[in-house]
Scaffold this motif. Structure first.
Motif, PDB file in Angstrom:
ATOM      1  N   ILE A   1       0.838  -1.198   0.000  1.00 19.54           N
ATOM      2  CA  ILE A   1       0.000   0.000   0.000  1.00 19.54           C
ATOM      3  C   ILE A   1       0.872   1.246   0.000  1.00 19.54           C
ATOM      4  CG2 ILE A   1      -1.835   1.238   1.219  1.00 19.54           C
ATOM      5  CD1 ILE A   1      -2.546  -1.440   2.574  1.00 19.54           C
ATOM      6  N   VAL A   2       0.662   2.122  -0.969  1.00 17.71           N
ATOM      7  CA  VAL A   2       1.397   3.380  -1.058  1.00 17.71           C
ATOM      8  C   VAL A   2       0.589   4.476  -0.384  1.00 17.71           C
ATOM      9  CG1 VAL A   2       2.432   5.100  -2.591  1.00 17.71           C
ATOM     10  CG2 VAL A   2       2.488   2.667  -3.219  1.00 17.71           C
ATOM     11  N   LEU A   3       1.228   5.162   0.588  1.00 19.60           N
ATOM     12  CA  LEU A   3       0.608   6.255   1.329  1.00 19.60           C
ATOM     13  C   LEU A   3       1.618   7.388   1.507  1.00 19.60           C
ATOM     14  CD1 LEU A   3      -1.231   4.225   4.125  1.00 19.60           C
ATOM     15  CD2 LEU A   3      -2.363   5.718   2.459  1.00 19.60           C
ATOM     16  N   PRO A   4       1.157   8.592   1.856  1.00 19.88           N
ATOM     17  CA  PRO A   4       2.105   9.661   2.170  1.00 19.88           C
ATOM     18  C   PRO A   4       2.950   9.268   3.383  1.00 19.88           C
ATOM     19  CG  PRO A   4      -0.076  10.572   1.772  1.00 19.88           C
ATOM     20  CD  PRO A   4      -0.242   9.085   1.844  1.00 19.88           C
ATOM     21  N   ALA A   5       4.255   9.483   3.273  1.00 16.48           N
ATOM     22  CA  ALA A   5       5.166   9.114   4.350  1.00 16.48           C
ATOM     23  C   ALA A   5       5.083  10.105   5.504  1.00 16.48           C
ATOM     24  CB  ALA A   5       6.601   9.056   3.830  1.00 16.48           C
ATOM     25  N   GLN A   6       5.372   9.623   6.698  1.00 16.12           N
ATOM     26  CA  GLN A   6       5.454  10.477   7.877  1.00 16.12           C
ATOM     27  C   GLN A   6       6.564  11.513   7.646  1.00 16.12           C
ATOM     28  OE1 GLN A   6       4.838  12.408  10.731  1.00 16.12           O
ATOM     29  NE2 GLN A   6       3.742  10.503  11.194  1.00 16.12           N
ATOM     30  N   PRO A   7       6.239  12.802   7.601  1.00 13.26           N
ATOM     31  CA  PRO A   7       7.239  13.813   7.243  1.00 13.26           C
ATOM     32  C   PRO A   7       8.375  13.952   8.246  1.00 13.26           C
ATOM     33  CG  PRO A   7       5.173  14.862   7.891  1.00 13.26           C
ATOM     34  CD  PRO A   7       4.890  13.401   7.781  1.00 13.26           C
ATOM     35  N   SER A   8       8.178  13.486   9.467  1.00 12.83           N
ATOM     36  CA  SER A   8       9.226  13.641  10.476  1.00 12.83           C
ATOM     37  C   SER A   8      10.333  12.603  10.352  1.00 12.83           C
ATOM     38  CB  SER A   8       8.617  13.541  11.881  1.00 12.83           C
ATOM     39  OG  SER A   8       8.061  12.259  12.097  1.00 12.83           O
ATOM     40  N   LEU A   9      10.134  11.586   9.503  1.00 18.32           N
ATOM     41  CA  LEU A   9      11.140  10.528   9.387  1.00 18.32           C
ATOM     42  C   LEU A   9      12.348  11.013   8.604  1.00 18.32           C
ATOM     43  CD1 LEU A   9       8.873   7.445   8.590  1.00 18.32           C
ATOM     44  CD2 LEU A   9       9.989   8.003  10.753  1.00 18.32           C
ATOM     45  N   THR A  10      13.523  10.633   9.070  1.00 16.99           N
ATOM     46  CA  THR A  10      14.759  10.981   8.356  1.00 16.99           C
ATOM     47  C   THR A  10      15.275   9.731   7.665  1.00 16.99           C
ATOM     48  OG1 THR A  10      16.021  10.555  10.388  1.00 16.99           O
ATOM     49  CG2 THR A  10      15.368  12.829   9.956  1.00 16.99           C
ATOM     50  N   TRP A  11      14.897   9.575   6.422  1.00 20.64           N
ATOM     51  CA  TRP A  11      15.357   8.450   5.624  1.00 20.64           C
ATOM     52  C   TRP A  11      15.420   8.876   4.172  1.00 20.64           C
ATOM     53  CZ3 TRP A  11      10.775   4.374   5.901  1.00 20.64           C
ATOM     54  CH2 TRP A  11       9.596   4.974   5.465  1.00 20.64           C
ATOM     55  N   ASP A  12      15.972   8.035   3.318  1.00 16.63           N
ATOM     56  CA  ASP A  12      16.089   8.345   1.898  1.00 16.63           C
ATOM     57  C   ASP A  12      15.977   7.041   1.123  1.00 16.63           C
ATOM     58  OD1 ASP A  12      16.548   9.279  -0.617  1.00 16.63           O
ATOM     59  OD2 ASP A  12      18.598   9.951  -0.257  1.00 16.63           O
ATOM     60  N   LEU A  13      14.758   6.775   0.652  1.00 16.33           N
ATOM     61  CA  LEU A  13      14.506   5.548  -0.101  1.00 16.33           C
ATOM     62  C   LEU A  13      14.678   5.749  -1.605  1.00 16.33           C
ATOM     63  CD1 LEU A  13      11.290   4.404   1.796  1.00 16.33           C
ATOM     64  CD2 LEU A  13      13.590   3.441   2.051  1.00 16.33           C
TER      65      LEU A  13
END
Length: 228
Positions: free
Chosen positions: A100-112
């Motif tokens: 399921i594709v959803l908007p990501a949590q903006p507070s997360l620090t990652w780079d996919l």
């Protein structure tokens, strides 16, 4: 060539899980089973590890990997919100073959990669992978194959394609289905555009099954007139 751990043997399984955890903690990749196909896994929160995952498969940042989670609580930590309709999809199809594709949590620090602020999430239905996720947290996982080649449905196929670039292979025998997960875009349910769910890839969960849960929120099937 990486080491293959036979997970049908308890001692090898324990040694393999330990090696996998250590390998992932170093920012490297491992191959592990899911219910659909074998996957190449990396720490989702390590940009260097995700970069290595993409390089291992020969993919670019324009093809970001999905993230596997061990629970619905982990889903809620990764996305901005879980719409009620997505809750129903998760209750029906997780663990299982629905991404399921959803908007990501903006507070997360990652780079996919080039995700445009979204994340594709799935809870797999495989005991080995679920145990690994319980110990490591969310993992970026993409099918264990070189880009353009069929996804591996057993460890031997993954070794044949990726053996020189992966140090740990967890062998749980042939996968349950051999059919890749269905991927849906549910960002519209979270306030990004029209409230329609689009099928990005047909797979283990059929459109008919999705429609049983979503009704007219699911886009029209190919060749079908859209709902009025």
């Amino acid at each position: 060539m990486g080491t293959v751990y036979d997970c049908s043997d308890r001692e090898q399984m324990l040694a393999g899980m330990r090696a996998a955890r250590q390998t992932l903690a170093r920012g490297e990749v491992v191959v592990a089973p899911t219910d659909t196909v074998y996957g190449v896994a990396a720490d989702a929160f390590s940009p260097a590890a995700v970069k290595k995952l993409l390089a291992t498969k020969g993919r670019s940042r324009q093809q970001p990997p999905p993230v596997l989670v061990g629970s619905t609580d982990a889903l809620r930590a990764l996305v901005e919100q879980v719409p009620e309709e997505v809750e129903r999809l998760v209750e029906r199809f997780w663990p299982g073959g629905l991404t399921i594709v959803l908007p990501a949590q903006p507070s997360l620090t990652w780079d996919l990669g080039e995700t445009k602020g979204t994340v594709a999430v799935r809870q797999p239905d495989n005991a080995i992978m679920l145990e690994l996720l319980a110990e490591t947290g969310p993992l970026a996982v993409s099918s264990a194959n070189l880009t353009g080649r069929p996804a591996a449905i057993d460890a031997a196929s993954a070794v044949a394609m990726l053996g020189d670039s992966v140090s740990v292979f967890l062998d749980d025998g042939p996968v349950a289905t051999g059919v890749a997960s269905t991927i849906i875009d549910a960002t519209g349910l979270a306030g990004r555009g029209e409230r329609t769910v689009r099928v990005l890839r047909d797979g283990a969960v059929s459109r008919a099954e999705l429609r049983e849960v979503l009704g007219e929120l699911l886009e029209a099937d190919p060749g079908e007139d859209p709902p009025q």
